[in-house]
Design an enzyme around this catalytic site. Structure first.
Site, short mmCIF file in Angstrom:
data_model
loop_
_atom_site.label_atom_id
_atom_site.label_comp_id
_atom_site.label_asym_id
_atom_site.label_seq_id
_atom_site.Cartn_x
_atom_site.Cartn_y
_atom_site.Cartn_z
N ASN A 10 0.66 -1.29 0.00
CA ASN A 10 0.24 0.31 0.03
C ASN A 10 0.79 1.50 -0.13
OD1 ASN A 10 -1.34 2.36 0.61
ND2 ASN A 10 -3.04 1.02 1.83
N GLU A 42 -2.43 -16.11 5.43
CA GLU A 42 -3.56 -15.58 6.14
C GLU A 42 -3.99 -15.05 7.14
OE1 GLU A 42 -7.75 -18.66 7.24
OE2 GLU A 42 -5.62 -19.26 6.76
N ASP A 71 -1.04 -4.08 11.51
CA ASP A 71 -2.94 -4.92 11.26
C ASP A 71 -3.50 -3.66 11.40
OD1 ASP A 71 -4.53 -6.12 9.60
OD2 ASP A 71 -5.39 -6.51 12.03
N TYR A 161 -12.05 3.96 4.84
CA TYR A 161 -12.72 5.08 6.09
C TYR A 161 -12.18 6.26 6.25
CZ TYR A 161 -14.05 -0.48 6.05
OH TYR A 161 -15.13 -1.11 6.44
N ASP A 162 -11.36 6.76 5.52
CA ASP A 162 -10.86 8.20 5.80
C ASP A 162 -12.13 8.95 6.15
OD1 ASP A 162 -8.17 7.70 6.66
OD2 ASP A 162 -7.56 7.75 5.17
N HIS A 187 -3.78 6.93 13.76
CA HIS A 187 -2.94 6.18 14.34
C HIS A 187 -2.04 5.11 13.54
CE1 HIS A 187 -5.55 4.66 10.96
NE2 HIS A 187 -5.04 3.58 11.12
#
Length: 205
Positions: A10, A42, A71, A161-162, A187
């Protein structure tokens, strides 16, 4: 230790992490810079911390590099902490990141329609883990970014979700913050800044 692998492709995450760690003289390599990208493990942990450990250890082992993984996701109190560790794939829609983000945000809005704004408290959470190729966990940190969910998306910065996390008392969403300000408060920024002195201490040991 003058180089670490950030276990992410990302570009937004890379930008945020590099802004904090590279001034320390630490080169941060992204997955897109590897000749061969290892298979993604996974992420079946029940917490952000568990999934960060899974990723850090898997990528460190597969590449032979000290690896930093995170995460992160959104916790909404009115939804019992959902989407939580399932944030990235909450809607169940597959496809490119922008497609999944749009579907996740639609589900968020529909899930909270009719819930008063005062009851839509939420936060972004980021758990980070630094691990060696032999599976040793060197450091772990956690950061949060508090807000409330707004049903009307605003802002063009950031991702995920920003556009829906409204900052109390500011009238701005996370997506309306300039990149530098977001890095200083988010965060992931909190978790990365907490990680920085731990990495420095490891370099001195």
């Amino acid at each position: 230790m003058d180089e670490i692998l950030l276990a992410s492709g990302n570009p937004h995450k890379l930008e945020e992490v590099r802004a904090v760690l590279e001034p320390l003289g630490l080169r941060v390599v992204g997955l897109d810079e590897l000749e061969t990208v290892p298979e993604e493990p996974e992420e079946d942990g029940l917490t952000f911390e568990a999934n960060a450990r899974i990723k850090a250890i898997a990528y460190a082992h597969a590449t032979g590099r000290v690896s930093l993984a995170d995460d992160s996701g959104l916790e909404v109190d009115a939804l019992g902490g959902q989407p939580g560790v399932r944030s990235a794939r909450w809607s169940g829609v597959e496809g490119e990141r922008d497609v999944r983000d749009a579907a996740n945000n639609r589900k968020l809005v529909e899930s909270l329609r009719g819930v008063p704004e005062a009851d839509r408290a939420a936060r972004f959470v980021c758990a980070m883990c630094l691990a060696t190729p032999d599976g040793t966990i060197l450091a772990e940190t956690r950061g949060t970014f508090e807000g409330v969910v707004t049903l009307e998306p605003r802002g063009e910065n950031g991702f995920g979700y920003d556009p829906h996390l409204l900052l109390p008392g500011e009238g701005r969403t996370s997506a309306e913050l300039p990149p530098g300000e977001k890095n200083a408060r988010s965060h992931r920024g909190v978790a990365t800044r907490a990680m920085a002195p731990l990495i420095e201490a490891l370099g001195r040991s």
